[in-house]
Design an enzyme around this catalytic site. Structure first.
Site, PDB file in Angstrom:
ATOM      1  N   HIS A 369       0.785  -1.234   0.000  1.00  0.00           N
ATOM      2  CA  HIS A 369       0.000   0.000   0.000  1.00  0.00           C
ATOM      3  C   HIS A 369       0.811   1.275   0.000  1.00  0.00           C
ATOM      4  O   HIS A 369       0.242   2.363   0.026  1.00  0.00           O
ATOM      5  CB  HIS A 369      -0.926   0.043   1.214  1.00  0.00           C
ATOM      6  CG  HIS A 369      -2.126  -0.830   1.074  1.00  0.00           C
ATOM      7  ND1 HIS A 369      -3.303  -0.397   0.511  1.00  0.00           N
ATOM      8  CD2 HIS A 369      -2.316  -2.128   1.400  1.00  0.00           C
ATOM      9  CE1 HIS A 369      -4.182  -1.392   0.523  1.00  0.00           C
ATOM     10  NE2 HIS A 369      -3.600  -2.461   1.046  1.00  0.00           N
ATOM     11  N   LYS A 560      -8.880  14.046   3.911  1.00  0.00           N
ATOM     12  CA  LYS A 560      -8.022  12.872   3.938  1.00  0.00           C
ATOM     13  C   LYS A 560      -7.136  13.016   5.164  1.00  0.00           C
ATOM     14  O   LYS A 560      -7.114  14.087   5.778  1.00  0.00           O
ATOM     15  CB  LYS A 560      -7.166  12.774   2.670  1.00  0.00           C
ATOM     16  CG  LYS A 560      -6.499  14.118   2.281  1.00  0.00           C
ATOM     17  CD  LYS A 560      -5.710  14.052   0.972  1.00  0.00           C
ATOM     18  CE  LYS A 560      -6.554  14.045  -0.260  1.00  0.00           C
ATOM     19  NZ  LYS A 560      -6.497  12.794  -0.998  1.00  0.00           N
ATOM     20  N   ARG A 561      -6.401  11.951   5.542  1.00  0.00           N
ATOM     21  CA  ARG A 561      -5.478  12.098   6.658  1.00  0.00           C
ATOM     22  C   ARG A 561      -4.538  13.278   6.393  1.00  0.00           C
ATOM     23  O   ARG A 561      -4.182  13.552   5.231  1.00  0.00           O
ATOM     24  CB  ARG A 561      -4.677  10.800   6.858  1.00  0.00           C
ATOM     25  CG  ARG A 561      -5.514   9.665   7.433  1.00  0.00           C
ATOM     26  CD  ARG A 561      -6.111  10.046   8.788  1.00  0.00           C
ATOM     27  NE  ARG A 561      -5.088  10.170   9.773  1.00  0.00           N
ATOM     28  CZ  ARG A 561      -4.812   9.255  10.692  1.00  0.00           C
ATOM     29  NH1 ARG A 561      -5.549   8.157  10.780  1.00  0.00           N
ATOM     30  NH2 ARG A 561      -3.839   9.430  11.562  1.00  0.00           N
ATOM     31  N   LYS A 566       0.631  14.605   1.335  1.00  0.00           N
ATOM     32  CA  LYS A 566      -0.665  14.931   0.730  1.00  0.00           C
ATOM     33  C   LYS A 566      -0.806  16.445   0.488  1.00  0.00           C
ATOM     34  O   LYS A 566      -1.718  16.894  -0.195  1.00  0.00           O
ATOM     35  CB  LYS A 566      -1.805  14.419   1.611  1.00  0.00           C
ATOM     36  CG  LYS A 566      -1.891  12.880   1.665  1.00  0.00           C
ATOM     37  CD  LYS A 566      -2.993  12.424   2.594  1.00  0.00           C
ATOM     38  CE  LYS A 566      -3.104  10.913   2.741  1.00  0.00           C
ATOM     39  NZ  LYS A 566      -3.912  10.285   1.662  1.00  0.00           N
ATOM     40  N   THR A 668      -8.388   6.843  -2.722  1.00  0.00           N
ATOM     41  CA  THR A 668      -9.735   6.344  -3.014  1.00  0.00           C
ATOM     42  C   THR A 668     -10.753   7.463  -2.822  1.00  0.00           C
ATOM     43  O   THR A 668     -11.832   7.415  -3.415  1.00  0.00           O
ATOM     44  CB  THR A 668     -10.118   5.146  -2.117  1.00  0.00           C
ATOM     45  OG1 THR A 668      -9.864   5.508  -0.748  1.00  0.00           O
ATOM     46  CG2 THR A 668      -9.342   3.909  -2.495  1.00  0.00           C
ATOM     47  N   LYS A 672     -14.390   8.570  -4.978  1.00  0.00           N
ATOM     48  CA  LYS A 672     -15.714   8.895  -4.428  1.00  0.00           C
ATOM     49  C   LYS A 672     -16.198  10.227  -4.998  1.00  0.00           C
ATOM     50  O   LYS A 672     -17.362  10.373  -5.379  1.00  0.00           O
ATOM     51  CB  LYS A 672     -15.658   8.985  -2.897  1.00  0.00           C
ATOM     52  CG  LYS A 672     -15.209   7.712  -2.198  1.00  0.00           C
ATOM     53  CD  LYS A 672     -14.862   7.995  -0.726  1.00  0.00           C
ATOM     54  CE  LYS A 672     -14.024   6.882  -0.143  1.00  0.00           C
ATOM     55  NZ  LYS A 672     -13.380   7.265   1.135  1.00  0.00           N
TER      56      LYS A 672
HETATM   57  C1  LIG Z   1     -12.081   7.412   1.443  1.00  0.00           C
HETATM   58  C2  LIG Z   1     -11.628   7.769   2.799  1.00  0.00           C
HETATM   59  C3  LIG Z   1     -10.267   7.957   3.064  1.00  0.00           C
HETATM   60  C4  LIG Z   1      -9.198   7.867   1.989  1.00  0.00           C
HETATM   61  O1  LIG Z   1      -9.035   9.138   1.404  1.00  0.00           O
HETATM   62  P1  LIG Z   1      -7.784   9.500   0.461  1.00  0.00           P
HETATM   63  O2  LIG Z   1      -8.137  10.820  -0.106  1.00  0.00           O
HETATM   64  O3  LIG Z   1      -7.725   8.427  -0.586  1.00  0.00           O
HETATM   65  O4  LIG Z   1      -6.581   9.527   1.326  1.00  0.00           O
HETATM   66  C5  LIG Z   1      -9.878   8.295   4.343  1.00  0.00           C
HETATM   67  N1  LIG Z   1     -10.785   8.433   5.338  1.00  0.00           N
HETATM   68  C6  LIG Z   1     -12.103   8.269   5.113  1.00  0.00           C
HETATM   69  C7  LIG Z   1     -13.055   8.466   6.245  1.00  0.00           C
HETATM   70  C8  LIG Z   1     -12.568   7.928   3.854  1.00  0.00           C
HETATM   71  O5  LIG Z   1     -13.889   7.744   3.657  1.00  0.00           O
END
Ligand SMILES: *Cc1c(COP(=O)(O)O)cnc(C)c1O
Length: 827
Positions: A369, A560-561, A566, A668, A672
């Site tokens: 990952h 995101k985190r 990032k 991911t 979305k």
């Molecule tokens: C989808 C999702 C992530 C992943 O987000 P990235 O932008 O791909 O880092 C992290 N936390 C939550 C709650 C999510 O739904």
């Protein structure tokens, strides 16, 4: 409030036992008997609903279990330290098709389904992308009727709760089980014993063969709790099995007799610690003894579970075990599965090394990952030998045999041996868990094409030379059932009317949307849905931050985190730039913008926490300046989690995917947003590249250096020169350094500023800033052409079919697992 449940719609025909009564009656029964609840408020109703829905899953759950263990189907066991499930009620009722029914039943007692569903606490058993991926995968496996079981840990405390105080992140424990978990079923009959510490000794078995046993161990028990994972209207309910640690019943008799009854009972605490809390570090290693305990605890309990069931059916004949079982390792966290399966086969079931190794390497598959060096797990040999002495011996033997093979097969490359050794030497030797995972697995996959290419050419190049066919790509995906159908009901209805309902099962059908871009009345409806979702998000932002977003503005989101790679910092720098334009009066062609940033920082990650502080301080200054009115607003959204993303992503227009190229394995969140019609501003990183390919380059806002250019730039990076030559960037640095955002706390952003100016800044923020500013200008211009924007938005959704986790899982099933749908005959 009326307390009678009007039996309105009774078309609740799918997936329930004939012994069940209509929903309204079941709800009343659970309120009255199961919960013995006095007050029929929405809390009580939530629990009654959850139990009633679980009952409706029950028959299919039993039948799925039966069908998967009947016959000789090959099965998959998905091992993961994280499952970021979020809420279950809405997902379950949608998947079994009783949503309208439940809505009506609740309506009959004056309650609203959304309000009741909102009572449910998120199951936050994960950090971010990796844990959410595991949850999307389970949903897709059930949708495709694949015999896949998830195995994880039932953490008492999930991902911490984040509050903001004085602009800083404050963590609080997440006691998600406080009001019980109506979805789980405890299965004490499947309890397993897990060993730790002790030492190994040699002995001869009955037939005089030399054997090894692990003795004088401290044991704990693993008790399974099962959660149902319903497929989409297909009669399948798979299982997520989560282990809780507890003490063995055997007391220390000596201590007991010496009168230390309380001390003897207190040991329970030690054992229960193992499943107490999720480690909140995303993309960085943990290195703690308790974490290694968690990993081994999960792996040993799950493997014993699978082996026990095998032995019940096949006795001690393991010839076909590797052909009928596959274990997918979600990152290296469960990598101990490789030596643990060797141990169980040899020490517990009497097999020899070679036949055991043959089995192990036929059924283990590993997903990588991350490329970030700080996230690669290494465990100290010293810790390993104390905690898991038998497992370490087996790892050493795996390594010896592997290195012997390497020496024979690659005599011309004498350095290879040291480079690929599972043991990193030196004064404090460590075990390289990624290398162990590669050597013990028949498949190693990355999670987006670029990520897999970089693994092949970089991190795992030597292994790729040894086993070229082991490496493969499985680009991540997300489930459209949660991330479109459930979270965006207005868009769901528009899609159902326009292209039919089948896209919920088969998301390749979303491409039927594409021709509708030319239909002006459809575009109008598309915009109306987005506006409704922006209003809902605006209300949610107001409730959570006190700031009210203007729905005329473009909604620009990065959730995101929080991590340096990032580059939330780049986003903030851009907001400072826009604010500078406002202060200068350079606003003639400015598009009003609302910027939302959300995400948790690991509690020990100083820089990430400082970035949160900066976001909050910039937001404060921008929002309180009357000149910003109607032009610019910014918030930090607290406690970002699955259920907040369900409100945020449908209302988003611009998705920020701005990591330094080569650092984000896939992402991911990007998928979305795409499904829900947001346009992406992004770098050529992770799955962004594939998103741009599918959407069409003209429907994607690309900026910044490519992964190759990043490597080139690092050789001679001079951020101060860039700042010096670009007046707009210089001005942003001047505002930041001049203390505009920390007037009462001088110097607090020093580390952020010096990072930006440092020639060794790994994240090249300043290098990409000009390109980011220019591309954001393009975004603003495009947004002003409503029709152009709407067309691009529709085309993003229409081309997002590839990013369904159903597609990803079908590829795992066909190319790695070789498993088939349990509903094959019906197709
Ligand atoms: C989808 C999702 C992530 C992943 O987000 P990235 O932008 O791909 O880092 C992290 N936390 C939550 C709650 C999510 O739904």
């Amino acid at each position: 409030m009326s307390n009678t449940l009007e039996p309105k719609s009774l078309t609740d025909s799918h997936a329930h036992d004939p012994i069940l009564e209509p929903l309204p009656k079941e709800l009343r029964r659970h309120l009255h008997f199961t919960l013995d609840s006095e007050d029929a408020d929405r809390n009580a109703y939530y629990r009654a609903c959850a139990i009633a829905v679980r009952d409706r899953l029950h028959r299919d759950w039993r039948q799925t279990r039966g069908r998967a263990s009947e016959g000789d189907v090959r099965r998959v066991h998905y091992l993961s330290l994280e499952f970021l499930l979020g809420r279950s009620l809405n997902n379950a009722i949608q998947n079994i098709g009783i949503d309208e029914n439940l809505r009506n039943a609740l309506h009959g007692v004056g309650l609203d389904l959304e309000e009741v569903a909102d009572v449910e606490h998120d199951a936050g058993l994960g950090n971010g992308g990796l844990g959410r991926l595991a949850a999307c995968f389970l949903d897709s496996c059930a949708n495709l009727a694949l015999p896949v079981t998830g195995y994880g840990i039932r953490y008492e405390f999930g991902m911490f709760h984040q509050r903001i105080e004085g602009g800083h992140q404050v963590e609080a424990p997440d006691r998600w089980l406080r009001n019980g978990n109506p979805w789980e079923i405890e299965r004490t009959e499947d309890t397993k014993t897990i060993r730790f510490y002790g030492h190994t000794e040699r002995y001869q078995d009955e037939s005089g063969r030399p054997k090894i046993r692990w003795v004088a161990t401290h044991d704990v028990l693993a008790v399974p709790f099962d959660m149902p994972i319903p497929g989409y209207k297909n009669g399948i309910v798979n299982t997520l099995r989560l282990w809780k640690s507890t003490t063995t019943d055997d007391f220390d008799l000596d201590e007991f007799n010496a009168g230390s009854y309380p001390e003897s009972v207190a040991k329970k605490n030690d054992a229960e610690q193992i499943s107490m809390v999720l480690y909140p570090n995303d993309s960085s290693e943990n290195g703690k003894e308790l974490r290694l305990k968690q990993q081994y605890f999960l792996v040993s309990a799950s493997l014993q579970d699978v082996l026990n069931k095998w032995v019940q059916k096949h006795g001690k004949d393991f010839k076909d075990f590797g052909g009928k079982n596959c274990f997918q390792l979600n990152d290296t966290h469960p990598a101990c599965a490789i030596p643990e399966l060797m141990r169980l086969l040899m020490d517990e079931h009497g097999l020899e090394w070679d036949e055991s190794w043959e089995i192990v390497t036929r059924c283990m598959a590993y997903t990588n990952h991350t490329l970030l060096p700080e996230a690669l797990e290494r465990w100290s040999v010293q810790l390993f030998s104390r905690l898991l002495p038998r497992i370490l011996e087996i790892i050493y033997e795996i390594n010896e045999r592997f290195l012997a093979m390497v020496t024979t097969q690659f005599p011309d490359d004498p350095g290879l041996r040291d480079r690929v050794s599972l043991v990193e030497g030196g004064h404090h030797p460590h075990i390289r868990m990624a290398y162990l995972s590669i050597v013990g697995s028949f498949s190693v996959n990355g999670v987006a094409q670029l990520h897999t290419d970089l693994l092949r050419s970089g991190l795992f190049a030597d292994f790729c030379k040894i086993w070229p066919t082991k490496f493969n790509n499985k680009t991540n995906g997300v489930t459209q059932r949660r991330w479109l159908s459930h979270c965006n009901p207005d868009l769901r209805e528009l899609l159902n009317e326009s292209i039919g309902v089948q896209w919920q099962r088969d998301f390749s059908l979303i491409s039927d949307l594409a021709p509708l871009v030319d239909d002006a009345s459809f575009r109008e409806r598309w915009d109306a849905v987005k506006l409704t979702n922006k209003r809902r998000l605006s209300k949610y932002v107001l409730e959570n931050t006190g700031v009210e977003f203007d729905t005329n503005a473009i909604f620009d989101v990065q959730v995101k985190r929080i991590h340096e790679y990032k580059r939330q910092l780049l986003n903030v720098l851009h907001v400072i730039h826009l604010y500078d334009r406002i202060m200068k009066g350079d606003t003639a062609d400015m598009t009003p913008r609302c910027v939302l940033i959300g995400g948790k920082a690991a509690p020990g990650y100083f820089m990430a926490k400082l970035i949160i502080k900066l976001i909050n301080e910039v937001a404060q200054v921008v929002n309180s300046d009357p000149r910003s009115k109607g032009l610019l607003q910014m918030v930090f959204f607290p406690n970002y989690r699955v259920s907040s993303m369900e409100v945020i992503c449908p209302g988003t227009e611009l998705s920020e995917q701005i990591s330094t190229a080569g650092k984000e394995a896939s992402g991911t969140g990007n998928m979305k947003f795409m499904m829900n019609g947001a346009l992406t501003i992004g770098t050529l990183d992770g799955a962004n590249i594939e998103i741009r390919e599918k959407a069409g380059a003209e429907n994607f806002f690309l900026f910044g250096l490519s992964a190759a250019e990043v490597e080139e730039t690092k050789k001679n990076y001079c951020p101060n020169a860039i700042i010096g030559e670009d007046p707009e960037i210089a001005r942003v640095m001047e505002l930041l350094e001049g203390g505009l955002f920390n007037s009462t706390e001088p110097g607090i952003f020093h580390h952020l500023i010096s990072g930006l100016r440092n020639p060794h800044d790994q994240w090249l923020t300043i290098a990409d800033f000009r390109s980011f500013i220019d591309t954001q200008r393009q975004v603003e211009q495009t947004y002003q052409d409503r029709e152009a924007w709407t067309r691009m938005s529709i085309l993003n959704s229409a081309n997002s079919g590839w990013f369904s986790s159903d597609r990803t899982i079908q590829q795992y099933a066909d190319e790695i697992w070789h498993v088939k749908s349990l509903n094959q005959d019906e197709k």
